[in-house]
Design a protein around this motif. Structure first.
Motif, PDB file in Angstrom:
ATOM      1  N   VAL A  58       0.844  -1.203   0.000  1.00 47.02           N
ATOM      2  CA  VAL A  58       0.000   0.000   0.000  1.00 47.02           C
ATOM      3  C   VAL A  58       0.876   1.250   0.000  1.00 47.02           C
ATOM      4  CG1 VAL A  58      -1.659   1.347   1.335  1.00 47.02           C
ATOM      5  CG2 VAL A  58      -1.978  -1.117   1.094  1.00 47.02           C
ATOM      6  N   ALA A  59       1.922   1.240   0.867  1.00 48.11           N
ATOM      7  CA  ALA A  59       2.847   2.377   0.916  1.00 48.11           C
ATOM      8  C   ALA A  59       3.582   2.543  -0.409  1.00 48.11           C
ATOM      9  CB  ALA A  59       3.846   2.184   2.059  1.00 48.11           C
ATOM     10  N   PHE A  61       2.575   1.751  -3.509  1.00 46.08           N
ATOM     11  CA  PHE A  61       1.708   2.334  -4.537  1.00 46.08           C
ATOM     12  C   PHE A  61       1.335   3.782  -4.211  1.00 46.08           C
ATOM     13  CE2 PHE A  61       0.879  -2.157  -5.691  1.00 46.08           C
ATOM     14  CZ  PHE A  61       1.166  -2.056  -7.038  1.00 46.08           C
ATOM     15  N   PHE A  62       1.253   4.100  -2.915  1.00 44.13           N
ATOM     16  CA  PHE A  62       0.988   5.486  -2.534  1.00 44.13           C
ATOM     17  C   PHE A  62       2.176   6.377  -2.886  1.00 44.13           C
ATOM     18  CE2 PHE A  62       1.495   8.912   0.598  1.00 44.13           C
ATOM     19  CZ  PHE A  62       0.318   9.633   0.368  1.00 44.13           C
ATOM     20  N   ILE A  63       3.375   5.938  -2.488  1.00 42.54           N
ATOM     21  CA  ILE A  63       4.587   6.717  -2.751  1.00 42.54           C
ATOM     22  C   ILE A  63       4.862   6.806  -4.246  1.00 42.54           C
ATOM     23  CG2 ILE A  63       7.107   6.718  -2.434  1.00 42.54           C
ATOM     24  CD1 ILE A  63       6.623   5.553   0.352  1.00 42.54           C
ATOM     25  N   ASN A  65       2.911   7.494  -6.424  1.00 41.75           N
ATOM     26  CA  ASN A  65       2.151   8.632  -6.954  1.00 41.75           C
ATOM     27  C   ASN A  65       2.513   9.953  -6.292  1.00 41.75           C
ATOM     28  OD1 ASN A  65       0.125   7.332  -8.875  1.00 41.75           O
ATOM     29  ND2 ASN A  65      -0.171   6.098  -7.036  1.00 41.75           N
ATOM     30  N   VAL A  66       3.535   9.933  -5.428  1.00 43.61           N
ATOM     31  CA  VAL A  66       4.029  11.154  -4.790  1.00 43.61           C
ATOM     32  C   VAL A  66       5.266  11.628  -5.537  1.00 43.61           C
ATOM     33  CG1 VAL A  66       4.972  12.180  -2.680  1.00 43.61           C
ATOM     34  CG2 VAL A  66       3.137  10.480  -2.537  1.00 43.61           C
ATOM     35  N   GLY A 355       8.784   2.192  -4.200  1.00 45.59           N
ATOM     36  CA  GLY A 355       7.772   3.183  -4.539  1.00 45.59           C
ATOM     37  C   GLY A 355       8.386   4.473  -5.048  1.00 45.59           C
ATOM     38  N   ASN A 359       8.157   6.094  -8.880  1.00 50.40           N
ATOM     39  CA  ASN A 359       7.763   7.458  -9.209  1.00 50.40           C
ATOM     40  C   ASN A 359       8.772   8.119 -10.143  1.00 50.40           C
ATOM     41  OD1 ASN A 359       7.931  10.651  -8.284  1.00 50.40           O
ATOM     42  ND2 ASN A 359       5.841   9.861  -8.499  1.00 50.40           N
TER      43      ASN A 359
END
Length: 366
Positions: A58-59, A61-63, A65-66, A355, A359
């Motif tokens: 989860v972290a 895929f979140f990172i 997109n950061v 992650g 990005n």
């Protein structure tokens, strides 16, 4: 600041999830006997690893997109927080002692290892520092000394725990980043000689480190003491042969190899899946490094390039040390195998680092 986004590197995602799947499978296989004996639950370690794996993905895929430039903005704060955590872990009552090292801070039923997060924090800060002072890196006083000075401070604090393995990975990663930035070879030779002298001093200052060196050279000199882990690891790898004994069929996990789900999980993997299985895992790591190098070369700016190089160097150094230890080519250092070994902090950090790499890949020009 880069503005044109593309899709992330799908091959890198597939490789990472493949390694994670292999890791979860092997954590259960390697730990089931020990977990059932100690906790009356054969899934004890596997469930905890799965929980961290889900949180880590989860972290990741979140990172992903950061915008990676965000980490440049917060680099100073991130490394300060990690230094504070390194101080806190040394305080009795706050830091937890395991296997003679005060390296963990307890959080409820779980614990975190600040030195693991310092590795990523140092990469983020070093990428910022080198991208801003890249033209000065050939100067020992203005470029090399300040960059290595901070890394040495973090290394010294990690050694107070002590945790030579994590400290070695962090320093090795910083050296690779500085080398790629264009530092002079003569400076590296000089610092290398100093580093060797310092390493020898660290080994001689602690009897257990000296025993690890001597056991690496001849583990059968003390088969029930300092050479025990290496011998048991080789006893696992040898019978594995070409195709292995079969998934779940390891003999060494029956209390011969201490805590096989952590640093020596590759030995159990080789015993159960053989040379083919071990080679497949190493191939996955090689493909991951290939994708990372492509991302670093295609990054739109120096910061992105140095950040990608740092992440890839961290993974590569850790894999080489772990596999080297397990196969008897290097002294025992206590380094986990990325994505495979049991350990929440290590797994979460690696997935977060991937992650960041993903990005960067969204802006990279291949």
């Amino acid at each position: 600041m880069p503005t044109k986004k593309t899709t992330p590197d799908l091959i890198l995602i597939i490789i990472t999830l493949s390694l994670l799947a292999v890791g979860l499978t092997m954590v259960y296989s390697a730990s089931a006997i020990w977990a059932d004996y100690k906790f009356d639950d054969s899934f004890f370690f596997a469930k905890r690893q799965l929980l961290f794996a889900v949180a880590g993905v989860v972290a990741m895929f979140f990172i992903m997109n950061v915008d990676y430039w965000t980490w440049r903005t917060w680099a100073k704060l991130i490394i300060i927080v990690c230094f504070v955590m390194l101080v806190l872990v040394l305080i009795p009552g706050v830091g937890n002692v395991r296997n003679g090292s005060r390296s963990w801070i307890g959080v409820g039923a779980f614990s975190v290892q600040p030195s693991e997060f310092m590795k990523l924090a140092m990469i983020v800060f070093m990428a910022k520092f080198l991208s801003e002072r890249q033209k000065l890196i050939t100067s020992f006083k203005k470029g090399l000394a300040p960059s290595l000075g901070l890394a040495f401070l973090a290394f010294a604090m990690i050694m107070m725990q002590p945790d030579l393995g994590t400290g070695t990975v962090m320093m090795g990663t910083c050296v690779v980043m500085i080398f790629v930035a264009g530092a002079r070879i003569s400076h590296f030779v000089m610092l290398g000689l100093i580093g060797v002298a310092g390493f020898v001093a660290l080994v001689l200052s602690a009897p257990y480190r000296m025993k690890r060196i001597t056991s690496f050279l001849d583990p059968w000199e003390d088969p029930l003491g300092s050479g025990f882990q290496i011998i048991q690891s080789l006893y696992a790898i040898g019978p594995g042969g070409l195709f292995g004994l079969g998934l779940g069929q390891s003999r060494q996990k029956f209390f011969y190899l201490p805590e096989p789900q952590t640093d020596f999980i590759f030995a159990i993997l080789s015993e159960e899946l053989g040379f083919i299985g071990g080679s497949f895992v190493i191939l996955l790591f090689a493909l991951l490094l290939w994708r990372g190098i492509r991302i670093a070369l295609g990054a739109p700016d120096l910061y992105g390039s140095f950040l990608a190089v740092g992440i890839i160097a961290m993974v590569a150094i850790q894999v080489m040390i772990n596999v080297g230890v397990v196969t008897g080519l290097m002294p025992v250092t206590g380094i986990t195998l990325p994505f495979l070994s049991y350990g929440g902090s290590s797994l979460t950090l690696m997935l977060m680092a991937i992650g960041v790499l993903l990005n960067i890949s969204r802006y990279a020009r291949y």
